[in-house]
Design an enzyme around this catalytic site. Structure first.
Site, PDB file in Angstrom:
ATOM      1  N   ASP A  69       0.807  -1.173   0.103  1.00 40.97           N
ATOM      2  CA  ASP A  69       0.163  -0.056   0.049  1.00 40.97           C
ATOM      3  C   ASP A  69       0.878   1.094  -0.062  1.00 40.97           C
ATOM      4  OD1 ASP A  69       0.859  -0.478   2.576  1.00 40.97           O
ATOM      5  OD2 ASP A  69      -1.047  -0.613   3.486  1.00 40.97           O
ATOM      6  N   ASN A 125      -6.993  -2.884  14.346  1.00 38.78           N
ATOM      7  CA  ASN A 125      -8.437  -3.279  13.972  1.00 38.78           C
ATOM      8  C   ASN A 125      -8.603  -4.321  13.132  1.00 38.78           C
ATOM      9  OD1 ASN A 125      -7.342  -2.157  11.791  1.00 38.78           O
ATOM     10  ND2 ASN A 125      -8.690  -0.244  11.519  1.00 38.78           N
ATOM     11  N   HIS A 167      -6.960  -4.695  10.234  1.00 37.82           N
ATOM     12  CA  HIS A 167      -6.534  -4.407   8.990  1.00 37.82           C
ATOM     13  C   HIS A 167      -5.225  -5.319   8.306  1.00 37.82           C
ATOM     14  CE1 HIS A 167      -4.327  -0.371   9.610  1.00 37.82           C
ATOM     15  NE2 HIS A 167      -3.301  -1.549   9.694  1.00 37.82           N
ATOM     16  N   GLU A 193      -9.437  -1.754   5.506  1.00 39.14           N
ATOM     17  CA  GLU A 193      -9.785  -1.441   6.624  1.00 39.14           C
ATOM     18  C   GLU A 193     -11.006  -2.520   7.066  1.00 39.14           C
ATOM     19  OE1 GLU A 193      -7.843  -0.026   8.838  1.00 39.14           O
ATOM     20  OE2 GLU A 193      -7.550   2.330   8.153  1.00 39.14           O
TER      21      GLU A 193
HETATM   22  P1  PGA Z   1       2.761  -1.655  12.681  1.00 33.71           P
HETATM   23  O1  PGA Z   1       1.374  -1.393  11.572  1.00 33.71           O
HETATM   24  O2  PGA Z   1       3.749  -2.765  12.152  1.00 33.71           O
HETATM   25  O3  PGA Z   1       3.428  -0.270  12.501  1.00 33.71           O
HETATM   26  O4  PGA Z   1       1.957  -1.908  14.151  1.00 33.71           O
HETATM   27  C1  PGA Z   1       0.797  -2.572  11.083  1.00 33.71           C
HETATM   28  C2  PGA Z   1      -0.262  -2.198  10.294  1.00 33.71           C
HETATM   29  O5  PGA Z   1      -0.742  -1.337  10.564  1.00 33.71           O
HETATM   30  O6  PGA Z   1      -0.476  -3.255   9.185  1.00 33.71           O
END
Ligand code: PGA
EC number: 3.5.99.6
Length: 267
Positions: A67, A136, A138, A143
């Site tokens: 992304d 959450n 995702h 999302e």
């Molecule tokens: P993080 O993010 O590795 O910074 O916890 C993970 C994500 O949001 O996919």
């Protein structure tokens, strides 16, 4: 799903890096799906070390990132392209022309999404897709409520994700609220999926992924449908799993089986 529960984040990074290192030894022209965020940083450090030690090469590797923020160009310090260059690409022998991150500055983002899908197809599909997970649930910027068969598209970020990522932006700095992300269907098409999660704040998302219903409410639960998904998590991220001991037992059995097969092969 294979669930590997390890002691801490260092062991998670080590285990994940070894899976990718072995993949590259087996298939030097692998197509890697890559992720940003805090979680994969130490895995990337191990890949850099293995490359610099001559253990693996990225010369024939193609990569696709999950992304990118929509509205940031590639040079922006908070863009995921910039993150990837800094954390990995600039330190290894990969040909940058073979690294792909969705274009956050695309004039026509919808056409760019279709083109991204076509590029993945043309490369022969993703061999191994690395994933983090949001609090959450995702994966990528898919999302909650994302279609379980969705493809690369423009997605609106939730308030929670914007808040979680605000730590990377200076006060008053423009923080995007839109993204281009591979879809859940795109992720499920990868031949192997490797999700890493560490820390207590991921425990509920991991519980919903492994023991919750298959549901768009927890996008990572779609991995329940995948034939070869490996979740590598630390004790803190595993702390809300009701059947944790069973998953550890399965993993011990897996290792015994692997050792038996290796002995058989060695004659
Ligand atoms: P993080 O993010 O590795 O910074 O916890 C993970 C994500 O949001 O996919």
């Amino acid at each position: 799903m294979q669930i590997v529960i390890l002691r801490d984040s260092a062991e998670v990074a080590e285990y994940g890096a070894n899976l990718i290192i072995n993949q590259l030894k087996r298939k030097p022209d692998s197509v890697l799906g890559l992720a940003t965020g805090s979680t994969p940083v130490s895995l990337y450090q191990r890949l850099v070390a293995a490359n610099q030690a001559g253990e693996i090469s990225f010369k024939s590797v193609t990569s696709f990132n999950l992304d990118e923020y929509l509205g940031l160009d590639a040079d922006h310090p908070q863009s995921y392209r910039h993150f990837m260059n800094q954390q990995l690409f600039d330190a290894i022998d990969i040909d940058k022309a073979n690294t792909h991150v969705p274009p956050g500055d695309a004039e026509d983002p919808i056409a760019a999404c279709e083109q991204y899908e076509a590029q993945i197809q043309a490369a022969g599909g993703i061999d191994i897709q690395l994933l983090g997970i949001g609090r959450n649930g995702h994966i990528g910027f898919n999302e909650p409520s994302s279609g379980l068969m969705s493809r690369t598209r423009v997605k609106t970020l939730t308030k929670a994700t914007i808040e979680d990522n605000a730590r990377f932006f200076a006060q008053g700095e423009y923080q995007p609220h839109l993204s281009i992300t591979m879809g859940i269907g795109t992720i499920l098409d990868a031949k192997k999926v490797l999700l890493l999660a560490t820390g207590e704040n991921k425990a509920e998302a991991i519980r919903a992924t492994v023991e919750g219903a298959l549901s768009a409410a927890c996008p990572a639960s779609a991995l329940q449908l995948h034939r070869d998904a490996v979740l590598v998590i630390d004790e803190a991220a595993a702390s809300k799993l009701a059947d944790k001991d069973f998953y550890k037992h399965i993993e011990a059995e897996n290792q015994l089986l692997q050792a038996r097969l290796a002995a058989l092969k060695a004659g």
